[in-house]
Design an enzyme around this catalytic site. Structure first.
Site, PDB file in Angstrom:
ATOM      1  N   CYS A 403       2.816  11.235  -5.017  1.00  0.00           N
ATOM      2  CA  CYS A 403       4.341  11.074  -4.870  1.00  0.00           C
ATOM      3  C   CYS A 403       5.014  12.178  -5.555  1.00  0.00           C
ATOM      4  O   CYS A 403       4.958  13.370  -4.904  1.00  0.00           O
ATOM      5  CB  CYS A 403       4.551   9.703  -5.246  1.00  0.00           C
ATOM      6  SG  CYS A 403       6.172   9.258  -4.524  1.00  0.00           S
ATOM      7  N   HIS A 529       0.930   6.116  -2.650  1.00  0.00           N
ATOM      8  CA  HIS A 529       0.277   5.818  -3.857  1.00  0.00           C
ATOM      9  C   HIS A 529      -1.213   4.957  -3.546  1.00  0.00           C
ATOM     10  O   HIS A 529      -1.283   3.777  -3.460  1.00  0.00           O
ATOM     11  CB  HIS A 529       1.028   5.011  -4.565  1.00  0.00           C
ATOM     12  CG  HIS A 529       2.349   5.253  -4.810  1.00  0.00           C
ATOM     13  ND1 HIS A 529       2.508   5.821  -6.504  1.00  0.00           N
ATOM     14  CD2 HIS A 529       3.567   5.542  -4.372  1.00  0.00           C
ATOM     15  CE1 HIS A 529       3.704   6.062  -6.455  1.00  0.00           C
ATOM     16  NE2 HIS A 529       4.434   6.230  -5.251  1.00  0.00           N
ATOM     17  N   GLU A 531      -3.196   4.378  -5.428  1.00  0.00           N
ATOM     18  CA  GLU A 531      -3.898   3.808  -6.422  1.00  0.00           C
ATOM     19  C   GLU A 531      -3.525   1.963  -6.460  1.00  0.00           C
ATOM     20  O   GLU A 531      -4.198   1.373  -6.781  1.00  0.00           O
ATOM     21  CB  GLU A 531      -3.418   4.200  -7.726  1.00  0.00           C
ATOM     22  CG  GLU A 531      -1.783   4.121  -7.964  1.00  0.00           C
ATOM     23  CD  GLU A 531      -1.212   5.463  -7.171  1.00  0.00           C
ATOM     24  OE1 GLU A 531      -1.795   5.931  -6.553  1.00  0.00           O
ATOM     25  OE2 GLU A 531       0.366   5.468  -7.681  1.00  0.00           O
TER      26      GLU A 531
HETATM   27  N1  GLN Z   1      11.326  10.654  -7.131  1.00  0.00           N
HETATM   28  C1  GLN Z   1      10.552  10.808  -6.043  1.00  0.00           C
HETATM   29  C2  GLN Z   1      11.191  10.309  -4.760  1.00  0.00           C
HETATM   30  O1  GLN Z   1      12.056   9.336  -4.912  1.00  0.00           O
HETATM   31  C3  GLN Z   1       9.238  10.149  -6.139  1.00  0.00           C
HETATM   32  C4  GLN Z   1       8.892   9.083  -6.515  1.00  0.00           C
HETATM   33  C5  GLN Z   1       7.714   8.370  -6.769  1.00  0.00           C
HETATM   34  O2  GLN Z   1       6.970   9.120  -7.528  1.00  0.00           O
HETATM   35  N2  GLN Z   1       7.295   7.286  -6.785  1.00  0.00           N
HETATM   36  O3  GLN Z   1      10.775  10.584  -3.673  1.00  0.00           O
END
Ligand code: GLN
Length: 568
Positions: A403, A529, A531
């Protein structure tokens, strides 16, 4: 096994201290029923006033878990709030049970009070004085029944967050007292998890804190059926007898929860102490003996012992001073390692240190077999994370960006490979001339913070021939997201001639969901994600591929070192 007549409820409360692993205990209890072939579900009651944990700081509260579905919480007609962000304990539940948890299973005080107050405003309780008893407690009981009716499990395990004695938890404990009274006998059980500290100076496990916390529970009309003592080791026979006598339970209902290396072993430890049989009997369930699920779980747990080799994963990030901030990532790494017969040593690194002393980047990261760049929000520590990604690109290090980690990996690629020197994410630098990571179109104009990110599971289309495609072995998967920003396709396409590959997109094919570097080591960034879907019984394909590549890199390196020793 006969079909159970009506869901049984096991309530789990905590005493003495928070942070003694009540989530793992609750999931382990649910597992005991799964061993016996019963359908289980789990709930968590969080006494804080936030509507959901999505707005909580990971350093204060640990990770926010994202579930598969987005639930539209409608506290009163005309009001709706999307919820998909849950307490991190739900991650533990899914990892132990392999069951997707529904967002309505996480009740917070915020949701309960919001419902009662909004319903008062629309005139639902006309003429009545709104009180904690019965209005708040009725709403709590309604929510517990609602969750049980939705999934209709044989057994619902309900973990009560916090510690007995917390002011916020009082209405929940009162609701549980009433709930138990309203249910037929033998349909509910109460398990109390407490700390039994070991005092080095006297060489003894001490029971007094447990006695006090059980007395506090009893003063609220709640008598525990089972007491689980969290301690350094198994409770001694003396200690079990003493707890039984003072806390009004039979001695076989006093169960040890000792320190262990592999959390997944806890259900087996409980099983060996007879807890599964004891609870099954108490809840008038016909099946007292565990079935084949038990041996399957034993073989999963056995994979965690005697690894053939260990890989070191460096994990630069922003929230490293809180153990639980990256709990799903750490567990996903362990699941993948265990299934490959490997051990994994995870090294969290505060990315601010790379900013303070750039000289430490090489000396820290060169010792690792792979680098995992973590998720996150905001600008603190970001430059250090970008430099970690740059290190991976320039030194051909096995790399996985998750992410924010993927977005910052792309920023590093744009800056140091494509030469767009001040490229950035607009989350950190809104005025950058190269906004290579920018808000999702649907996020423009969104100002409210709670539940407004792109959340839950979405389909991901994998590009044939990519590393990611071969990791999954299929073209379409569903993965979970939690973001507002994304990698801008135009720049990703520009990166093609420098070896950047768009390896996954959304359904439309326009939104970039993953990138990777072709023709080099395994270097991948995913917007989702993986995970959150990794379980002890089925590791995430992305984490498996990452760890395999890290292990190969390690073997390659030691091979090369071996060779150079020979030639020297
Ligand atoms: N801050 C970034 C976004 O909002 C990544 C978010 C995250 O890592 N879950 O896209």
């Amino acid at each position: 096994m006969d079909k159970v007549e009506g869901t049984r409820f096991v309530f789990v409360t905590g005493g003495v201290l928070s942070g003694i692993g009540k989530g793992v205990v609750s999931a382990s209890i649910a597992k005991l029923f799964q061993f016996r072939g019963y359908k289980v579900d789990m709930m968590k009651i969080d006494p804080y006033l936030n509507v959901d944990p999505g707005t909580l700081n990971p350093i204060e509260h640990g990770e926010v878990f994202v579930c598969e579905d987005v639930w539209i919480f409608e506290p009163a007609p005309g009001y709706s709030f999307p919820i998909a962000e849950l307490d991190q304990d739900f991650g533990t539940y899914e990892r132990f049970l392999g069951v997707n948890m529904h967002p309505s299973n996480n009740i917070t005080s915020g949701q309960v009070y919001l419902t009662v107050i909004l319903r008062e405003r629309i005139g639902e309780y006309l003429g009545k004085t709104i009180q904690v008893i019965p209005h708040v407690t009725n709403e709590i009981k309604r929510r517990i029944r609602f969750a049980a009716e939705r999934s209709n499990p044989d057994v619902m395990v309900v973990e009560v967050g916090g510690t007995v004695g917390d002011i916020e938890a009082m209405p929940f404990l009162e609701a549980i007292r009433q709930f138990r009274l309203e249910m037929p006998p033998g349909h509910t059980a109460l398990v109390h998890v407490t700390l039994v500290p070991y005092l080095e100076t006297v060489g003894q496990q001490k029971t007094k804190p447990t006695q006090h916390s059980v007395r506090q529970l009893q003063s609220m009309g709640l008598q525990p059926d089972v007491i689980i003592g969290r301690s350094n080791d198994y409770l001694t026979e003396d200690v079990r007898q003493k707890i039984a006598l003072h806390c009004n339970v039979p001695v076989e209902a006093v169960v040890s929860d000792p320190d262990i290396d592999v959390i997944y072993e806890l259900p087996l430890i409980f099983e060996r102490q007879g807890l599964g049989r004891y609870l099954a009997k108490l809840l008038q369930l016909s099946e007292h003996k565990p079935g084949q699920h038990l041996s399957e779980w034993e073989s999963i747990v056995s994979k965690y012992t005697h690894p053939s080799d260990t890989v070191v994963i460096a994990m630069p990030g922003k929230y490293t001073n809180m153990q639980d901030s990256y709990i799903s990532i750490k567990e996903a790494l362990k699941h993948a390692a265990a299934s490959l017969g490997l051990g994994v040593k995870i090294e969290p690194i505060d990315s601010c240190k790379f900013e303070e002393d750039p000289g430490t980047i090489d000396s820290t990261l060169s010792k690792s077999d792979g680098i995992l760049l973590t998720p996150g929000f905001g600008s603190r520590g970001v430059e250090g994370m970008i430099q970690a990604a740059r290190y991976a690109i320039e030194n051909d290090k096995v790399f996985l960006g998750i992410c924010f980690g993927a977005q910052l990996f792309f920023v590093a690629f744009c800056r140091y490979v494509m030469g767009l020197s001040s490229a950035h994410s607009t989350e950190v630098d809104p005025l950058t001339p190269y906004p290579v990571v920018d808000l999702l179109p649907e996020q423009r104009g969104v100002s409210a913070k709670g539940g407004t990110m792109r959340l839950g599971a979405h389909e991901v289309f994998l590009v044939k021939g990519s590393r990611l495609h071969s990791a999954y072995g299929k073209e379409v998967v569903k993965e979970r997201f939690r973001h507002r920003y994304h990698i801008i396709r135009k720049y990703a396409e520009l990166g093609k001639e420098k070896g950047l590959l768009i390896s996954a997109t959304d359904t439309s094919g326009n939104v970039v969901n993953a990138i990777e570097l072709s023709g080099r080591k395994w270097i991948v960034g995913v917007q989702f994600h993986p995970e959150f879907k990794s379980r002890a019984s089925s590791p995430s394909p992305v984490y498996l591929a990452f760890l395999k590549a890290a292990h190969e890199a390690k073997r390659g390196r030691s091979g090369a070192e071996g060779q150079s020793l020979i030639t020297v």
